[in-house]
Design an enzyme around this catalytic site. Structure first.
Site, PDB file in Angstrom:
ATOM      1  CD  GLU A 170      12.166  -3.303 -35.293  1.00 55.43           C
ATOM      2  OE1 GLU A 170      11.608  -2.820 -34.593  1.00 55.43           O
ATOM      3  OE2 GLU A 170      13.319  -3.578 -35.549  1.00 55.43           O
ATOM      4  NE  ARG A 208       3.542  -0.201 -23.914  1.00 57.14           N
ATOM      5  CZ  ARG A 208       4.037  -0.675 -24.719  1.00 57.14           C
ATOM      6  NH1 ARG A 208       3.956  -0.494 -26.035  1.00 57.14           N
ATOM      7  NH2 ARG A 208       5.068  -1.849 -24.695  1.00 57.14           N
ATOM      8  CE  LYS A 253       8.832  -6.432 -30.271  1.00 54.80           C
ATOM      9  NZ  LYS A 253       8.674  -5.875 -31.800  1.00 54.80           N
TER      10      LYS A 253
END
Ligand code: ATP
Ligand code: MG
Length: 571
Positions: free
Chosen positions: A44, A270, A280
């Site tokens: 994104e 992850r 983020k």
């Protein structure tokens, strides 16, 4: 999720083998997806990429390359309020820098808005989606909890006609933001809360960086992601474990519309790294609250930050290969990343000399107004890789910490009356310590040199216990060195039990700037991005933003102490 520090020695792992690749091998053998492999990296564009994304990039592009498939770069740009072209550009720069090529397959979820609208209509026609006109607060209250089912919306049984009409009018901009949403009609009692009639579309009058003001309704991530995968013919939709719970919805949508292809989602763990935050939201906070000097600050785990710090892309790829792909969350030791960086730079970074904290040395028996040039190899273990001339003269600089007036037992470097070797040059002996009469501080050392030791060896085979780096004072190039340490003083800054606010364990000494460093004149031609090893001090990279002729600035990439290699020896 179970946490552990992953210290698996690399040798115990077979490279290129993990549960995802094993699954793909089986899928190809079974002719699933007609034997095709198509992946995508779907960021994104709401921030810069970080080292965690590198793991996903290496996996998606790596798998496609290994199995003769293709990997797309797709921007999941459905939340215009937080996205921008700056982020799009930075992401493309970083993926390219990492060494991957999406050719002409640069896609945007926003390019599919028309198609997505039609898929939503299809759900409405099938009685599988409805326009809900409850307030956001009512929707939240009626969702239920993990232990209690939700409550059906009073609008849940609107007719197909009414839903169609309202959805078109939502698109046409007839309603205020938040007045209605489109929801999937699934099950308000579903054990998976995401299946309790999730939102598919919301009204939002926000300018989109690509579609402008064409749309005032935007599709939700879960609806967009699976259909974008399908539109692109993705076969293996690889994502991180936090999306495991979304898989049920991913499948629900794909199985109920006339999706052009049927991708399959598989989750992997992850990347978590010690002394690092990789969310983020937290990275944005570090930038916005001024804890760092921007997204590309070398203390940031962003790809632009570590690039500026001097980490080469091959080290990142090597790191991603070594940590492998697993199904269980773990935390990787930051020392392993640094180890990979050292391994890459060890082979490529020329050794040169610079003094960070200079102490003047006067060689009293060296002729005045004279100097000589010594030929010094860039790699002492392989002189065929070239050399440069290093001037030697009567006045030199050595490192302050390489001299002690009153040395303890274990200090073998320079001290009064003691002899040491200057790298590639001569033996010198400290004859006198000269101090500033006012401050009492050492102003310089008076030494003698032995001309017979030229090159660094004594003809009588006498030994010295230390070899020091040095720079000729007259020829010295002034340089600035930025010494970076980890941004956090705790291995797990995101530990909520320990820190209410993750910034409370910021390391106050994460950056030390030394403006009075001296380097050998060879470095005058340094260009931004050049990487060297300063002998005995570490790897340094010329700063990409601030280094220019006349203002040479080096960032320390890594020290020479390899804590990871030491750890492996002990095991
Ligand atoms: P964050 O969770 O850090 O805010 P994100 O997941 O919201 O990041 P996206 O731009 O959506 O960021 O991520 C793009 C892809 O990168 C996703 O497929 C995501 O799963 C993957 N990714 C993000 N963070 C990591 C990580 N730490 N390790 C591995 N893959 C990651
Ligand atoms: Mg995420």
């Amino acid at each position: 999720m179970e946490k552990s520090t992953d210290n698996t020695p690399e040798a115990s792992r077979e490279p290129g083998r993990d549960f995802i690749r094993e699954k793909i091998v089986k899928d190809i053998a079974a002719n699933k997806h007609n034997g095709r492999v198509a992946t995508r990296f779907p960021p994104e564009p709401n921030g810069y990429l970080h080292i965690g994304h590198a793991k996903s990039i290496c996996l998606n592009f790596g798998v496609a390359n290994e199995f003769g498939g293709k990997c797309n770069l797709r921007f999941d740009d459905t939340n215009p309020a937080k996205e921008s072209p700056e982020f799009v550009e930075s992401i493309k720069r970083d993926v390219r820098w990492l060494g991957f090529d999406w050719e002409n397959r640069e896609f945007y979820a926003s390019d599919y808005f028309e198609k997505l609208f039609n898929f939503a209509l299809e759900l409405i026609e099938k009685g599988l989606a409805y326009v809900d006109s409850q307030s956001a607060e009512q929707i939240r209250q009626n969702r239920g909890t993990l232990t209690e089912p939700g409550v059906d919306s009073p609008y849940r049984n609107r007719s197909v006609e009414e839903n169609r009409d309202l959805f078109f009018r939502m698109r046409a901009g007839e309603f205020e933001d938040g007045a209605h949403i489109l929801r999937a009609k699934i099950d308000m009692a579903a054990p998976n809360m995401l299946m309790r009639d999730p939102a598919l579309y919301r009204i939002r009058r926000v300018h989109h960086h690509r579609t402008g003001d064409k749309w005032c309704i935007y599709p939700m991530y879960d609806f967009t992601h699976c259909l974008s995968d399908s539109i692109e013919g993705i076969t293996h939709s690889l994502c991180t474990l936090e999306f495991e719970i979304n898989r049920e919805l991913y499948d629900w949508v794909l199985d109920r519309v006339s999706a052009p292809s049927r991708p399959e989602q598989t989750e992997f763990a992850r990347l978590n790294l010690t002394y690092t935050v990789l969310s983020k939201r937290k990275l944005i906070e570090l930038v916005e609250r001024g804890f760092v000097d921007g997204w590309d600050d070398p203390r940031m785990p962003t790809l632009s930050g570590i690039r500026r710090k001097g980490y080469p892309p091959e080290a990142i790829r090597d790191f991603c290969e070594r940590i492998g792909i697993a199904k269980r969350d773990s935390t990787v030791d930051f020392a392993l990343l640094e180890h990979c960086v050292r391994e890459a730079l060890n082979a490529t970074a020329p050794r040169v000399m610079a003094v960070l904290n200079p102490l003047k040395v006067i060689i009293e028996n060296y002729p005045q107004n004279s100097s000589e040039e010594l030929d010094c190899p860039f790699f002492s273990d392989d002189p065929s890789k070239g050399s440069r001339k290093v001037p030697f003269s009567r006045e030199l600089y050595i490192e302050q910490e390489d001299f002690m007036e009153d040395p303890p037992k274990k200090f073998f470097r320079l001290a009064p009356g003691r002899e040491v070797r200057l790298r590639y040059a001569y033996f010198i002996r400290c004859e006198k310590v000269v101090k500033d009469p006012k401050t009492g501080q050492i102003s310089h050392l008076v030494c003698t040199y032995d001309p017979a030791t030229k090159g660094g060896d004594a003809p009588d085979n006498r030994k010295v216990k230390a070899t020091l780096h040095w720079v000729s004072a007259e020829h010295a190039l002034p340089v600035t060195a930025r010494l970076y340490d980890s941004l956090f003083s705790d291995p797990n800054p995101a530990d909520k039990e320990k820190f209410a606010d993750f910034t409370s364990c910021i390391n106050e000494n994460s950056l030390v700037t030394l403006q009075n460093c001296k380097a050998e004149p060879f470095l005058a031609g340094t260009k931004p991005g050049d990487t060297v090893q300063f002998e005995r001090l570490g790897y340094f990279c010329a700063d990409l933003a601030d280094c220019r002729p006349g203002n040479i600035v080096f960032n320390r990439t890594a020290t020479l102490r390899d804590t990871w290699a030491k750890l492996q020896k002990k095991i």
